[in-house]
Design an enzyme around this catalytic site. Structure first.
Site, PDB file in Angstrom:
ATOM      1  N   TYR A 113       0.842  -1.199   0.000  1.00  0.00           N
ATOM      2  CA  TYR A 113       0.000   0.000   0.000  1.00  0.00           C
ATOM      3  C   TYR A 113       0.869   1.237   0.000  1.00  0.00           C
ATOM      4  O   TYR A 113       1.936   1.265   0.620  1.00  0.00           O
ATOM      5  CB  TYR A 113      -0.868   0.047   1.267  1.00  0.00           C
ATOM      6  CG  TYR A 113      -2.036  -0.899   1.274  1.00  0.00           C
ATOM      7  CD1 TYR A 113      -3.224  -0.568   0.640  1.00  0.00           C
ATOM      8  CD2 TYR A 113      -1.957  -2.125   1.919  1.00  0.00           C
ATOM      9  CE1 TYR A 113      -4.307  -1.430   0.651  1.00  0.00           C
ATOM     10  CE2 TYR A 113      -3.034  -2.998   1.934  1.00  0.00           C
ATOM     11  CZ  TYR A 113      -4.209  -2.636   1.299  1.00  0.00           C
ATOM     12  OH  TYR A 113      -5.277  -3.494   1.316  1.00  0.00           O
ATOM     13  N   TYR A 141      -0.238  -9.802   0.451  1.00  0.00           N
ATOM     14  CA  TYR A 141       0.798  -9.197   1.299  1.00  0.00           C
ATOM     15  C   TYR A 141       0.831  -9.885   2.671  1.00  0.00           C
ATOM     16  O   TYR A 141      -0.171 -10.395   3.145  1.00  0.00           O
ATOM     17  CB  TYR A 141       0.597  -7.687   1.434  1.00  0.00           C
ATOM     18  CG  TYR A 141      -0.732  -7.216   1.979  1.00  0.00           C
ATOM     19  CD1 TYR A 141      -0.986  -7.208   3.344  1.00  0.00           C
ATOM     20  CD2 TYR A 141      -1.720  -6.752   1.120  1.00  0.00           C
ATOM     21  CE1 TYR A 141      -2.194  -6.758   3.843  1.00  0.00           C
ATOM     22  CE2 TYR A 141      -2.940  -6.301   1.606  1.00  0.00           C
ATOM     23  CZ  TYR A 141      -3.169  -6.304   2.964  1.00  0.00           C
ATOM     24  OH  TYR A 141      -4.367  -5.864   3.456  1.00  0.00           O
ATOM     25  N   ARG A 173      -2.422 -12.045   3.419  1.00  0.00           N
ATOM     26  CA  ARG A 173      -3.784 -11.739   2.981  1.00  0.00           C
ATOM     27  C   ARG A 173      -3.995 -12.201   1.550  1.00  0.00           C
ATOM     28  O   ARG A 173      -3.141 -11.961   0.694  1.00  0.00           O
ATOM     29  CB  ARG A 173      -4.066 -10.223   3.019  1.00  0.00           C
ATOM     30  CG  ARG A 173      -4.094  -9.510   4.354  1.00  0.00           C
ATOM     31  CD  ARG A 173      -5.173  -9.964   5.338  1.00  0.00           C
ATOM     32  NE  ARG A 173      -6.450 -10.410   4.796  1.00  0.00           N
ATOM     33  CZ  ARG A 173      -7.439  -9.626   4.392  1.00  0.00           C
ATOM     34  NH1 ARG A 173      -7.328  -8.333   4.473  1.00  0.00           N
ATOM     35  NH2 ARG A 173      -8.571 -10.132   3.931  1.00  0.00           N
ATOM     36  N   HIS A 214      -7.212  -8.791  -2.536  1.00  0.00           N
ATOM     37  CA  HIS A 214      -8.530  -8.220  -2.229  1.00  0.00           C
ATOM     38  C   HIS A 214      -8.535  -6.732  -2.558  1.00  0.00           C
ATOM     39  O   HIS A 214      -7.479  -6.094  -2.637  1.00  0.00           O
ATOM     40  CB  HIS A 214      -8.886  -8.421  -0.747  1.00  0.00           C
ATOM     41  CG  HIS A 214      -7.914  -7.757   0.174  1.00  0.00           C
ATOM     42  ND1 HIS A 214      -6.718  -8.338   0.547  1.00  0.00           N
ATOM     43  CD2 HIS A 214      -7.926  -6.543   0.791  1.00  0.00           C
ATOM     44  CE1 HIS A 214      -6.057  -7.531   1.347  1.00  0.00           C
ATOM     45  NE2 HIS A 214      -6.765  -6.420   1.513  1.00  0.00           N
ATOM     46  N   HIS A 243     -10.560  -3.270  -1.067  1.00  0.00           N
ATOM     47  CA  HIS A 243     -11.455  -2.718  -0.047  1.00  0.00           C
ATOM     48  C   HIS A 243     -12.504  -1.845  -0.725  1.00  0.00           C
ATOM     49  O   HIS A 243     -12.180  -1.065  -1.623  1.00  0.00           O
ATOM     50  CB  HIS A 243     -10.669  -1.872   0.952  1.00  0.00           C
ATOM     51  CG  HIS A 243      -9.668  -2.667   1.735  1.00  0.00           C
ATOM     52  ND1 HIS A 243      -9.958  -3.232   2.953  1.00  0.00           N
ATOM     53  CD2 HIS A 243      -8.384  -3.001   1.472  1.00  0.00           C
ATOM     54  CE1 HIS A 243      -8.894  -3.867   3.409  1.00  0.00           C
ATOM     55  NE2 HIS A 243      -7.915  -3.744   2.533  1.00  0.00           N
TER      56      HIS A 243
HETATM   57 FE   FE2 Z   1      -6.037  -4.736   2.594  1.00  0.00          FE
END
Ligand code: FE2
Length: 237
Positions: free
Chosen positions: A105, A144, A154, A157, A159
């Site tokens: 991110y 990640y 994870r 995905h 959000h």
């Molecule tokens: Fe996330």
């Protein structure tokens, strides 16, 4: 006085548990007392509302926010926002955010040593049209690691946050991709007890909408209430 619409309670097991110990953050974050239901009033309808003017079509193309092309596999994500009776929800503001193709991110607390991409911010937004339809273009998000438990990763995905006509009705959830081997291992995905409800967070590959030589497509409907509703990690309505 206008009628406040009837809102069906989701069937048991179809929404995430607030307290789900395998998801370690949920232990301290979850309420210890039974929730207090606040009565619905007209304030849900008379509060501040969004206009359309500030949401530009370009906001829905996460691959075109910088001078160069982002690294990664281009995808189109599209679908409809529907109410419990299958009617389109028009004019909902959808905001999306995600990791880049390497699983990082653009945020200061993300210290994963995967590279940042100078051509990818990972955030976009759009409004649903008269058919409740939305569509955006982005990059397939990477998996990640996170500190929940040993070797925790994870699944890929995106959000999603949805606002209805006013800012007092917000829903937050995550969309997943079909065939991801990390889903059965993910405590956040598994905080939804009901298997069918969990699967409602998984988009489907869409060859019809896939653009030749350009982008794969994935289709995902969001249902706001009723027995088929989408699991939401956060509800304010
Ligand atoms: Fe996330």
């Amino acid at each position: 006085m206008s009628q406040i619409p009837f809102v069906a309670t989701p069937p048991p097991g179809t929404q995430p548990e607030f307290h789900h110990p395998p998801y370690v953050s949920s232990i301290a974050r979850s309420p210890r007392q039974p929730l207090v239901l606040l009565p619905r009033t007209l304030s849900e309808r008379t509060g501040p509302v969004f206009g359309h003017a500030t949401v530009r079509p370009a906001d829905a193309d996460l691959t075109a926010q910088h001078d160069g092309d982002p690294i990664g596999e281009r995808i189109v994500v599209h679908g409809r926002v529907l109410d419990q009776d299958g009617r389109p929800v028009r004019g909902a503001l959808i905001e999306v955010w995600q990791a880049n193709a390497a699983g990082r991110y653009r945020h200061k607390v993300d210290q994963h040593h995967a590279p940042l991409d100078p051509n990818f911010s990972g955030a976009g937004r759009m409004m649903t049209d008269d058919n409740g339809y939305y569509s955006f273009r982005t990059i397939f998000p990477g998996s990640y690691p996170w500190g929940n438990h040993h070797n925790a990763w994870r699944p890929s995905h995106i959000h999603f946050s949805l606002f209805g006509a006013g800012i007092l009705s917000r829903l937050v959830t995550q969309m997943y991709f079909p065939g991801d081997p990390l889903q059965p291992l993910d405590p956040i995905f598994n905080s939804i007890p009901d298997e069918k409800a969990r699967q409602r967070l998984v988009s489907r590959f869409d060859i019809e909408r896939t653009e030749p030589s350009e982008a794969l497509a994935f289709y995902w409907d969001i249902v706001l209430r009723g027995p088929e509703d989408t699991p939401f990690e956060e509800r304010k309505r």
